[in-house]
Design a protein around this motif. Structure first.
Motif, PDB file in Angstrom:
ATOM      1  N   MET A 150       0.238  -1.204   0.104  1.00 45.19           N
ATOM      2  CA  MET A 150       0.109   0.030  -0.093  1.00 45.19           C
ATOM      3  C   MET A 150       0.873   1.416  -0.052  1.00 45.19           C
ATOM      4  N   LEU A 151       0.744   2.223  -0.621  1.00 47.88           N
ATOM      5  CA  LEU A 151       1.274   3.148  -1.014  1.00 47.88           C
ATOM      6  C   LEU A 151       0.537   4.048  -0.833  1.00 47.88           C
ATOM      7  N   TYR A 152       1.757   4.782   1.013  1.00 52.36           N
ATOM      8  CA  TYR A 152       0.414   6.630   1.170  1.00 52.36           C
ATOM      9  C   TYR A 152       1.454   7.815   0.375  1.00 52.36           C
ATOM     10  N   GLY A 153       0.063   8.839  -0.152  1.00 53.03           N
ATOM     11  CA  GLY A 153       1.041  10.100   0.277  1.00 53.03           C
ATOM     12  C   GLY A 153       1.105   9.780  -1.347  1.00 53.03           C
ATOM     13  N   LYS A 188      11.617   5.626  -3.731  1.00 56.21           N
ATOM     14  CA  LYS A 188      12.087   5.329  -4.867  1.00 56.21           C
ATOM     15  C   LYS A 188      11.544   4.656  -5.518  1.00 56.21           C
ATOM     16  N   SER A 189      11.662   2.522  -5.268  1.00 52.25           N
ATOM     17  CA  SER A 189      11.611   1.538  -5.665  1.00 52.25           C
ATOM     18  C   SER A 189      10.339   1.918  -6.161  1.00 52.25           C
ATOM     19  N   SER A 190       9.366   1.793  -4.797  1.00 50.72           N
ATOM     20  CA  SER A 190       8.234   1.887  -4.803  1.00 50.72           C
ATOM     21  C   SER A 190       7.398   2.667  -5.686  1.00 50.72           C
ATOM     22  N   LEU A 191       7.862   3.517  -6.134  1.00 49.26           N
ATOM     23  CA  LEU A 191       7.142   4.232  -7.355  1.00 49.26           C
ATOM     24  C   LEU A 191       7.696   3.748  -8.357  1.00 49.26           C
ATOM     25  N   ASP A 211      16.528  -0.034 -12.176  1.00 53.92           N
ATOM     26  CA  ASP A 211      16.154   0.791 -10.480  1.00 53.92           C
ATOM     27  C   ASP A 211      18.065   0.707 -10.064  1.00 53.92           C
ATOM     28  N   ASP A 212      18.302   1.625  -9.333  1.00 58.47           N
ATOM     29  CA  ASP A 212      19.505   1.814  -7.874  1.00 58.47           C
ATOM     30  C   ASP A 212      20.490   1.859  -9.352  1.00 58.47           C
ATOM     31  N   LEU A 213      20.564   2.549 -10.219  1.00 60.41           N
ATOM     32  CA  LEU A 213      21.306   3.589 -11.397  1.00 60.41           C
ATOM     33  C   LEU A 213      22.458   3.792 -10.366  1.00 60.41           C
ATOM     34  N   GLY A 222      11.095  13.435   1.532  1.00 63.48           N
ATOM     35  CA  GLY A 222       9.971  12.101   2.161  1.00 63.48           C
ATOM     36  C   GLY A 222       8.326  12.356   2.465  1.00 63.48           C
ATOM     37  N   LEU A 223       7.762  11.132   2.910  1.00 59.76           N
ATOM     38  CA  LEU A 223       6.039  11.425   2.599  1.00 59.76           C
ATOM     39  C   LEU A 223       5.691  12.623   3.600  1.00 59.76           C
ATOM     40  N   ASP A 224       4.601  13.578   3.010  1.00 56.52           N
ATOM     41  CA  ASP A 224       3.868  14.489   3.967  1.00 56.52           C
ATOM     42  C   ASP A 224       3.982  13.523   5.320  1.00 56.52           C
TER      43      ASP A 224
END
Ligand SMILES: Nc1ncnc2c1ncn2[C@@H]1O[C@H](COP(=O)(O)OP(=O)(O)OP(=O)(O)O)[C@@H](O)[C@H]1O
Ligand SMILES: [Mg+2]
Length: 929
Positions: free
Chosen positions: A1-4, A37-40, A131-133, A182-184
């Motif tokens: 679950m992705l918040y924000g 980042k990976s989550s996005l 990912d992880d460039l 960071g997340l809000d």
């Protein structure tokens, strides 16, 4: 679950829509470890229904393995390789280890990547996720950057994520960046509450959110590390928190709790994440580990084994595992991996493991790394070669071998455009005191570095003295060094040092090879020219041109292009520079391309091919930055300034001239500064500010080394004379025509070159001076027009002559109808060249001569082609297919098709055949035909 993350998700969704509509996009997500980042990226993957997905992830221990990341990414589409142009397919296959290496090239690989992505998008849109460039191998990262900058109309979305701090700033140059913060507070609180359970009190929650600055990884990892009492706010929180700014420490405890065999297995995986399960199994068996350990590692959710590959749950786990191990344990792991990697194509990997396992100096390992560097050089991967050579040097027991490898590493680093690293490597090596080839190599690499990074005179001394010391035993090497040394004196128009070089080259023993001889003549011709002996200089330079025409040497070709400018020979300059550029493109000699483009763009500017010049200069700037060859930047900027000046783009001109003249780009270059000063003066002249124009041109002409340059001085002399006459200082103009003791006069130079454009401009100057003396300029004007029409190569100069003549006819002689003939001719050319301020002047003058409304020619309403469109159109008119054109311009075939479509629409034509009928090579701008 992705918040924000509402903004970020909306942006990604927009990109996805865009790509489904057939366009392309690329974006880099940058942020700290664990920030999400990976989550996005995962969000994008979720939304990629119906798209083809390509996926790769940089791996820390593989960052020295050339093209490892690209290999991962392209695995699912390798079957389309057959549809690439053969050189691209060959280079890409070699890079990916699918075919033997044939001295392939990084730019071909990158161009191949771009084409392959376009091919993959042929039947459905492609989502490409990397990912992880920051841990991707440099060549893969470079190729991805290259492709990202050129994606346009393929239907490909490239999303890249990287830890910002671990990435070199140049990695994202020219790319769209999405900073991930960071997340809000609301999203962070929800996430923390979920991880901590019901016992969390609001003030502890707020404190943790603030302390972690909304880093979701830290938020998720924190609660298990705190007691219930702490979470409930009954016991103070530890200070500092178990996870400070960096989140890595949170993993240490988990790793330390594991049973020894599992830790050993994890260490093997951390030491070599080839992600290859088979390799790990072999290594584990060699250490006598029970393979049960894999299951254990999966059970605690640290490793995942899937379809033959092994992945850590989180990269931080890998770092932690490696850091938790002792040095002895790590060496054992590397030695074991080296022992099981014995296949032919595993040589590079094995060499690195052996190096990591080495306790101290070890010649066999050093030699193996040196061989690995040789393979990297063959792939034109100079950065990897430098790294391998540097490590080989560290492992060399013998001091001389160590120094030799360090110098070789410095050389490779230089070719890779890594200036600081080159210097550090040179500093670390002790050059042998005695005169030897080793000493000369050191001097060569260091001298070249100094010359182009600013300390030109230091470099000059190193090169010249180094050459002197070995001249008798190694004349060829000495010749190369001396020629490298001509760079600075030529750009700074420093006669004394140019003469020194010419003398030393002449004294070298033995018969010079044909290449050496051609270059030797360049030094002599340059010396004569700088001394003001234009006649003999031109005679020698003509020989240089003759030899270059037969030579297959790229440097000779480029230098001959410069020589042609000394001879005012536009046709030869254009021919030589075009050949140099074409050769650099077709043979992927990217190192030469910026230099060759520099000469070509300059000649195109002088001959009124403005659209092409701008396209070349922009490409050159991009390449100069991509390859680290920053040296031609000033010249490209001065080309852009000049075209902006002609076309009356005041802000653009000042901007580009500012960069060409400004600080921070070394070396200072006389031709570039002179060109920028000329551009600014031309701007003033066009807008009727002759006094300012004169003030700009005078310091350039009187300036010392590096401020102006005799070549620029001569090519701009017509404008100096016009500015002087209009500012009522004709004596200044007269001096420019006749010359001084040290500077050649424009008139005699024009006569020596016998080039029609130069003779025409000289005659126009005479006319203007006669006019200001109230003498009769008409015979001079007539003579000028005769020369212009007899093979004149500079339309802008022709129009300027027509304008001046028309002005004189109207203002002095009141021969209005005759004036109109010349003014109309001038206006036509100015319009065609887009020379707005000059068109305006011609138009005003025409009106004053009694011509009523003169409509702009109908064709001018055609929309202009962009520089890129013009280039595509030209290659299409030569008969190139979209694929051929794409391969030459480093674009994808789809993007070429897209540009061509626009070209057809703008020109109102419908086929390539129509294109062939147009004069795309003319000196004028195609669009305003
Ligand atoms: N918006 C979010 N809502 C909920 N959880 C999130 C969110 N973003 C990230 N997370 C969680 O935080 C952790 C770290 O996120 P992620 O792996 O995406 O970070 P990252 O930036 O890729 O880190 P790294 O640079 O180490 O790869 C993961 O467990 C992830 O599930
Ligand atoms: Mg990540």
């Amino acid at each position: 679950m992705l918040y924000g993350r509402d903004t970020e998700r909306a942006l990604i969704d927009r990109y996805l829509t865009h790509v489904r509509e057939g366009r392309s996009g690329a974006m880099v997500l940058l942020g700290e470890p664990g920030i999400g980042k990976s989550s996005l990226l995962a969000h994008a993957l979720d939304k990629a229904d119906g798209m083809r997905v390509l996926h790769a992830c940089g791996v820390e221990s593989e960052s020295e393995l050339t093209f490892a990341t690209l290999h991962q990414l392209l695995r699912p589409v390798l079957d389309r390789m057959g549809r690439l142009p053969a050189p691209q397919a060959g280079a890409l296959e070699a890079a990916l280890g699918l075919a033997p290496s044939g001295g392939d090239d990084r730019f071909l690989v990158a161009a191949g990547l771009l084409t392959l992505l376009g091919e993959a998008a042929e039947d459905r849109p492609v989502l490409c996720v990397v990912d992880d460039l920051q841990w991707a191998d440099q060549p893969s990262a470079d190729a991805l950057g290259f492709a990202a900058r050129r994606l346009e109309a393929e239907g490909v979305l490239l999303l890249i994520a990287a830890r910002e701090a671990a990435l070199s700033p140049s990695a994202t140059e020219g790319l769209t960046v999405l900073p991930v913060a960071g997340l809000d507070a609301a999203a962070a609180s929800t996430l923390l509450a979920e991880a901590a359970g019901p016992g969390l009190t609001p003030h502890v929650r707020d404190r943790l959110v603030a302390e972690t600055r909304g880093n979701p990884l830290a938020l998720v990892e924190l609660p298990p590390l705190l007691t219930d009492q702490q979470l409930a706010g009954r016991v103070p929180l530890p200070d500092p928190l178990p996870v400070g700014a960096g989140t890595g420490r949170a993993f240490t405890a988990q790793v330390e709790r594991l049973a020894p065999p599992v830790r050993k297995l994890l260490l093997l995986a951390a030491a070599d994440d080839s992600a290859d399960h088979k390799v790990l199994v072999r290594a584990a068996e060699r250490l006598g580990l029970d393979l049960q350990a894999f299951d254990e590692a999966e059970k605690v959710n640290l490793l995942q084994v899937r379809s033959g590959t092994v992945a850590f749950r989180h990269p931080l786990v890998r770092s932690t595992v490696y850091q938790c191990a002792t040095a002895v344990e790590r060496r054992t792991a590397h030695r074991t991996l080296a022992a099981v990697l014995n296949g032919e194509c595993e040589g590079d990997r094995r060499a690195w493991h052996l190096a990591a396992a080495a306790l101290g100096p070890d010649e066999p390992v050093a030699a193996e790394l040196e061989r690995s560097a040789g393979r990297a050089e063959q792939r034109a991967d100079h950065a990897a070669a430098a790294t391998a050579l540097e490590r080989a040097a560290e492992l060399s027991p013998d001091e001389r071998a160590r120094s030799r490898r360090l110098v070789a590493a410095a050389d490779a680093a230089w070719l890779a455009g890594q200036v600081d690293r080159t210097r550090a490597l040179l500093d670390g090596s002790a050059p042998p005191a005695t005169a030897s080839l080793a000493h000369a190599r050191h001097a060569y690499v260091q001298g070249r570095l100094e010359v182009t990074s600013g300390a030109e005179e230091v470099g000059y001394r190193l090169l010249v003295e180094g050459a002197e010391a070995i001249a008798s035993q190694h004349p060829e090497m000495a010749a190369s060094m001396l020629l490298e040394a001509t760079h600075g004196p030529w750009l700074a128009s420093d006669l004394g040092r140019m003469s020194q070089i010419a003398r030393r080259v002449a004294r070298l023993p033995g018969e010079p090879s044909s290449r050496g001889a051609g270059l030797m003549q360049f030094a002599t011709g340059a010396e004569l020219f700088l001394a003001g002996d234009v006649g003999p200089a031109i005679a020698v330079m003509r020989e240089v041109l003759g030899r270059a025409a037969a030579s297959s040497d790229d440097r000779a070709l480029i230098m001959a292009g410069v020589g042609a400018l000394v001879c005012a020979d536009d046709a030869s300059a254009l021919e030589l520079a075009t050949r140099a550029v074409t050769r650099a493109r077709t043979r992927s000699l990217i190192g030469w391309l910026p230099l060759a483009l520099m000469v070509l763009a300059t000649v195109e500017t002088l001959t009124g091919r403005y659209t092409a010049a701008v396209a070349g200069a922009r490409e050159g700037l991009r390449l100069a930055r991509e390859t680290g060859q920053r040296f031609p930047i000033r010249q490209f900027e001065s080309v852009l300034a000049f075209v902006a000046a002609v076309q009356g783009d005041e802000a653009g001109c000042r901007d580009h001239a500012g960069t060409a003249l400004g600080v921070g780009v070394e070396p200072r270059m006389g031709p570039a500064s002179g060109g920028a000063g000329w551009a600014l003066a031309l701007l003033d002249l066009g807008f009727g500010r002759p006094q300012q124009a004169l003030e700009r041109l005078l310091p350039v002409s009187g300036g010392g080394p590096g401020i102006g340059h005799p070549v620029m001085l001569l090519h701009s002399a017509g404008d100096l004379v016009e500015a002087a006459v209009r500012a009522e200082q004709p004596q200044v103009g007269r001096a420019a025509l006749t010359g001084t003791r040290t500077t050649p006069g424009f008139a005699s130079w024009a006569a020596e070159t016998a080039q029609p454009w130069a003779l025409a401009v000289a005659a126009r100057c005479q006319a203007l001076l006669a006019w200001s003396d109230s003498a009769d300029p008409e015979p001079h004007f007539a003579k000028a027009l005769r020369f212009h029409r007899h093979g004149g190569s500079r339309p802008f100069e022709l129009a300027r002559t027509e304008l001046a003549y028309g002005e004189w006819l109207r203002r002095v002689r009141r021969r209005r109808s005759q004036a109109r003939v010349h003014l109309r001719a001038a206006l036509d050319v100015f319009d065609r060249l887009g020379a707005t301020p000059w068109s305006e002047r011609a138009r005003l003058e025409l009106r004053a001569s009694g011509e009523t409304a003169r409509p702009r020619p109908a064709a001018v309403t055609l929309e202009r082609l962009t520089p890129q469109e013009l280039r595509v159109a030209r290659l299409a008119a030569e008969g190139g297919s979209n694929r051929d054109i794409a391969a030459r311009l480093f674009l994808s075939p789809r993007t070429v098709g897209y540009h061509l479509h626009n070209v057809f629409a703008k020109l109102g034509i419908s086929s390539r055949t129509d294109l062939i009928r147009l004069d795309l090579d003319g000196p004028d701008q195609l669009a305003s035909r």
